[in-house]
Motif scaffolding. Structure first.
Motif, mmCIF file in Angstrom:
data_model
loop_
_atom_site.group_PDB
_atom_site.id
_atom_site.type_symbol
_atom_site.label_atom_id
_atom_site.label_comp_id
_atom_site.label_asym_id
_atom_site.label_seq_id
_atom_site.Cartn_x
_atom_site.Cartn_y
_atom_site.Cartn_z
ATOM 1 N N GLU A 27 0.805 -1.222 0.000
ATOM 2 C CA GLU A 27 0.000 0.000 0.000
ATOM 3 C C GLU A 27 0.831 1.262 0.000
ATOM 4 O O GLU A 27 0.293 2.360 -0.140
ATOM 5 C CB GLU A 27 -0.876 0.033 1.253
ATOM 6 C CG GLU A 27 -1.953 -0.998 1.280
ATOM 7 C CD GLU A 27 -2.627 -1.013 2.627
ATOM 8 O OE1 GLU A 27 -3.758 -0.561 2.702
ATOM 9 O OE2 GLU A 27 -2.008 -1.467 3.600
ATOM 10 N N HIS A 28 2.122 1.130 0.223
ATOM 11 C CA HIS A 28 2.913 2.323 0.501
ATOM 12 C C HIS A 28 4.157 2.345 -0.373
ATOM 13 O O HIS A 28 4.877 1.354 -0.455
ATOM 14 C CB HIS A 28 3.306 2.296 1.984
ATOM 15 C CG HIS A 28 4.225 3.385 2.406
ATOM 16 N ND1 HIS A 28 3.954 4.701 2.163
ATOM 17 C CD2 HIS A 28 5.401 3.369 3.062
ATOM 18 C CE1 HIS A 28 4.940 5.439 2.648
ATOM 19 N NE2 HIS A 28 5.827 4.648 3.197
ATOM 20 N N TYR A 73 2.220 -3.049 4.574
ATOM 21 C CA TYR A 73 1.921 -2.646 5.947
ATOM 22 C C TYR A 73 1.447 -3.803 6.818
ATOM 23 O O TYR A 73 1.177 -3.618 7.991
ATOM 24 C CB TYR A 73 0.865 -1.545 5.954
ATOM 25 C CG TYR A 73 1.433 -0.170 5.794
ATOM 26 C CD1 TYR A 73 2.720 0.120 6.229
ATOM 27 C CD2 TYR A 73 0.699 0.856 5.235
ATOM 28 C CE1 TYR A 73 3.252 1.377 6.090
ATOM 29 C CE2 TYR A 73 1.213 2.117 5.091
ATOM 30 C CZ TYR A 73 2.490 2.378 5.522
ATOM 31 O OH TYR A 73 3.018 3.633 5.400
ATOM 32 N N ARG A 104 -7.985 5.181 6.507
ATOM 33 C CA ARG A 104 -6.797 4.336 6.508
ATOM 34 C C ARG A 104 -6.183 4.208 5.121
ATOM 35 O O ARG A 104 -4.973 4.355 4.951
ATOM 36 C CB ARG A 104 -7.201 2.952 7.044
ATOM 37 C CG ARG A 104 -6.029 2.043 7.251
ATOM 38 C CD ARG A 104 -6.430 0.593 7.360
ATOM 39 N NE ARG A 104 -5.241 -0.227 7.435
ATOM 40 C CZ ARG A 104 -4.484 -0.525 6.388
ATOM 41 N NH1 ARG A 104 -4.785 -0.067 5.210
ATOM 42 N NH2 ARG A 104 -3.401 -1.263 6.539
ATOM 43 N N ALA A 160 -2.417 5.518 3.840
ATOM 44 C CA ALA A 160 -1.367 4.635 3.347
ATOM 45 C C ALA A 160 -0.952 5.033 1.949
ATOM 46 O O ALA A 160 0.226 5.030 1.606
ATOM 47 C CB ALA A 160 -1.858 3.186 3.372
ATOM 48 N N LEU A 201 1.627 9.009 4.155
ATOM 49 C CA LEU A 201 1.771 9.439 5.548
ATOM 50 C C LEU A 201 2.466 8.324 6.321
ATOM 51 O O LEU A 201 2.161 7.147 6.128
ATOM 52 C CB LEU A 201 0.404 9.681 6.178
ATOM 53 C CG LEU A 201 -0.283 11.021 6.013
ATOM 54 C CD1 LEU A 201 -1.594 10.997 6.760
ATOM 55 C CD2 LEU A 201 0.571 12.135 6.545
ATOM 56 N N THR A 202 3.409 8.673 7.166
ATOM 57 C CA THR A 202 4.051 7.665 8.001
ATOM 58 C C THR A 202 4.154 8.186 9.421
ATOM 59 O O THR A 202 3.931 9.369 9.680
ATOM 60 C CB THR A 202 5.465 7.318 7.490
ATOM 61 O OG1 THR A 202 6.160 8.531 7.244
ATOM 62 C CG2 THR A 202 5.415 6.493 6.237
ATOM 63 N N MET A 259 0.282 8.602 10.600
ATOM 64 C CA MET A 259 -0.343 7.456 9.947
ATOM 65 C C MET A 259 -1.057 6.572 10.964
ATOM 66 O O MET A 259 -2.171 6.111 10.728
ATOM 67 C CB MET A 259 0.747 6.666 9.229
ATOM 68 C CG MET A 259 0.414 5.262 8.873
ATOM 69 S SD MET A 259 1.830 4.419 8.203
ATOM 70 C CE MET A 259 2.582 3.754 9.661
#
Lengths: 156, 380
Positions: free
Chosen positions: A59-60, A82, B220, B224, B228-229, B233
């Motif tokens: 997802e990232h 994740y 959510r 993701a 954003l972390t 996040m």
């Protein structure tokens, strides 16, 4: 292994076997604990990234960066899952005379600024990027400062 | 009113107001550094926003290419002044990965404890900033007062307050000093009580709560996808922490919890950071006990070659602000061929549009305080 199924927590072994099975051009070069390293030809990067995002649940997009190897340039993608902390590193080689790569911003919105940064510092053009403008350097710059051909004062 | 001659409501609906661009920054009390946020306003509501960064771009990555590996350590400190040790730690970890060496247990625990001290410092700096952004100078003063005790711990560990220059490739510069374990436990015990005072000050204040609760909702999937972390996040419901899910150094040998809230608003992102400070205290306690158990004469540093073999390596860690990553291309000499820093704020601030659209202009500082701006690492 079903290449079209959706995996929420794919293991390193699964990724290393699925990716080359789905895309014949993808070569897995190395695997480690929670890390997969692969090379992708330039034409397939968008399809591979779409597959990794949709079917492997990555997802990232952690980061996206350029490297100037003088005879060619590389774009390196770091993608993360994740659910189990696995990361995939994709390396795409780009010839110096045709610096074009398909943008992945439509897959991961987070890649937007990384692509802009890579463009302004290396001159690698990301096709279909929504706004490919200078971000960190002044808008008047007409050179790409992170290329090896750009020498810092006093570095020779 | 129904009996009004003028149909006020209908006119208001038809009325087409001009939208206005307001430029906040680069020198604006909310920006905490040099960056600009252009916001488009329709009345009081933000309809579009564009962050502009780059005022501090100094070519950090290019600079490293002309320096030997150990000389980059003090430069890495300057990436982020609030949590300098995490970047130095990350840089050393990346080079160790490229060298393929393992560092002594004691060095891992010392780095972990130092990282958590930095995390508390950084979060307190953020809390101070939130205090001033939302109009409470007391929160600012109390947070800064607490932060001082942790800066003193840095002094006891390595002699410097902020830019510590402490981790080394292959370990850390020096062993923990005498009575460091006593002092750090005292500081942590004291801090846990003091933090409750600050929490009471914020949570009992209706101004704070009403300006954060229910503002700037992010779900959510969006959090993701937009990259954003970190605490921002986890406040949006993504259950992921690199310390727990992709452990580096010795984080898999300590026991701690990762706070996650599903509410996704500004207030939950604030709550995550508060809870993280308590968890950091927990990690520090366990880490100090492990350092003590290893004994006084345990090695804390190994010798490393000055030349790194050709190849690539990357490492990532959980910065106080999110996920940071360094990617190193080595060519067999004593200088890096390319070193890339992935800064969490760089990506977090690119989501400023998503965070601020729909909120009132007065709440923009409250919303963007939650990403904890730090320009040193954003612009590099």
């Amino acid at each position: 292994m079903d290449a079209d199924a959706v995996y929420q927590t794919p293991t390193v072994e699964e990724i290393a076997s699925i990716l080359p099975a789905k895309f014949a051009s993808v070569k897995v070069t190395k695997t480690e604990t929670r890390r997969v390293y692969a090379t992708v030809p330039r034409e397939d990067i968008f399809a591979v990234c779409t597959y990794i995002h949709d079917n492997l649940t990555f997802e990232h997009c952690t980061t996206l960066l350029g490297v100037d190897y003088v005879d060619h340039m590389s774009v390196v993608y770091h993608l993360s899952n994740y659910y189990n902390g696995v990361m995939i590193e994709l390396v795409v080689d780009v010839p110096v005379d045709d610096l074009h790569v398909e943008s992945v911003t439509s897959i991961w919105e987070g890649a937007n600024w990384h692509e802009r940064e890579t463009w302004e510092l290396f001159g690698i053009v990301f096709d279909n990027h929504p706004k490919l403008e200078r971000l960190l350097t002044p808008k008047t710059y007409e050179f790409f400062p992170f290329r090896k051909s750009y020498k810092l004062r006093g570095s020779e | 009113m129904s009996d009004s001659i003028v149909p006020v409501k209908e006119i208001e609906e038809k009325m087409d107001t001009d939208k206005m661009w307001v430029i906040m920054g680069p020198q604006h009390p909310f920006s905490h550094g040099l960056w600009t946020l252009k916001v488009q306003l329709d009345g009081e509501i933000v309809t579009d926003a564009e962050p502009i960064v780059g005022y501090l771009h100094r070519g950090w990555e290019k600079e490293t290419e002309s320096r030997e590996y150990p000389k980059i350590i003090p430069m890495a400190d300057r990436l982020c002044y609030c949590a300098s040790m995490t970047y130095t730690h990350l840089y050393c970890m990346t080079v160790e990965k490229a060298l393929g060496i393992d560092i002594p247990e004691k060095a891992k625990y010392i780095r972990m404890v130092a990282d958590e001290v930095c995390r508390i410092q950084s979060h307190l700096m953020w809390l101070a900033a939130v205090g001033t952004d939302l109009g409470s100078y007391t929160v600012f003063l109390w947070s800064m007062r607490e932060r001082e005790f942790f800066l003193d711990l840095n002094v006891k560990l390595c002699g410097a307050r902020m830019t510590t220059n402490y981790p080394r490739i292959g370990g850390v510069r020096n062993d923990t000093t005498e009575l460091f374990d006593r002092d750090i436990l005292r500081a942590v015990d004291r801090f846990e009580k003091a933090l409750w005072d600050i929490i009471a000050l914020i949570d009992d204040s209706s101004i704070f709560v009403s300006r954060m609760k229910g503002i700037s909702f992010i779900n959510r999937e969006t959090a993701a996808n937009i990259g954003l972390t970190g605490p921002a996040m986890r406040g949006c419901g993504v259950d992921f922490d690199i310390r727990r899910d992709d452990p580096y150094d010795n984080y898999d040998k300590v026991d701690f919890e990762v706070p996650v809230l599903k509410a996704g608003d500004s207030y939950s992102r604030y709550m995550i950071r508060i809870e993280e400070m308590f968890q950091s205290c927990e990690i520090i306690r366990q880490g100090v006990a492990k350092i003590k158990a290893l004994g006084k004469n345990a090695p804390y540093r190994v010798k490393t070659p000055s030349k790194v073999p050709a190849g690539t390596a990357f490492a990532r860690l959980e910065d106080p602000r999110g996920e940071s990553l360094m990617y190193l291309v080595a060519d067999g000499t004593d200088r890096p061929y390319r070193l890339k820093v992935r800064s969490p704020i760089f990506t977090n601030v690119s989501s400023a549009r998503l965070q601020s659209v729909g909120v009132r202009i007065a709440d923009v500082p409250a919303v963007l305080a939650q990403i904890d701006m730090c320009l040193g690492e954003t612009d590099r």
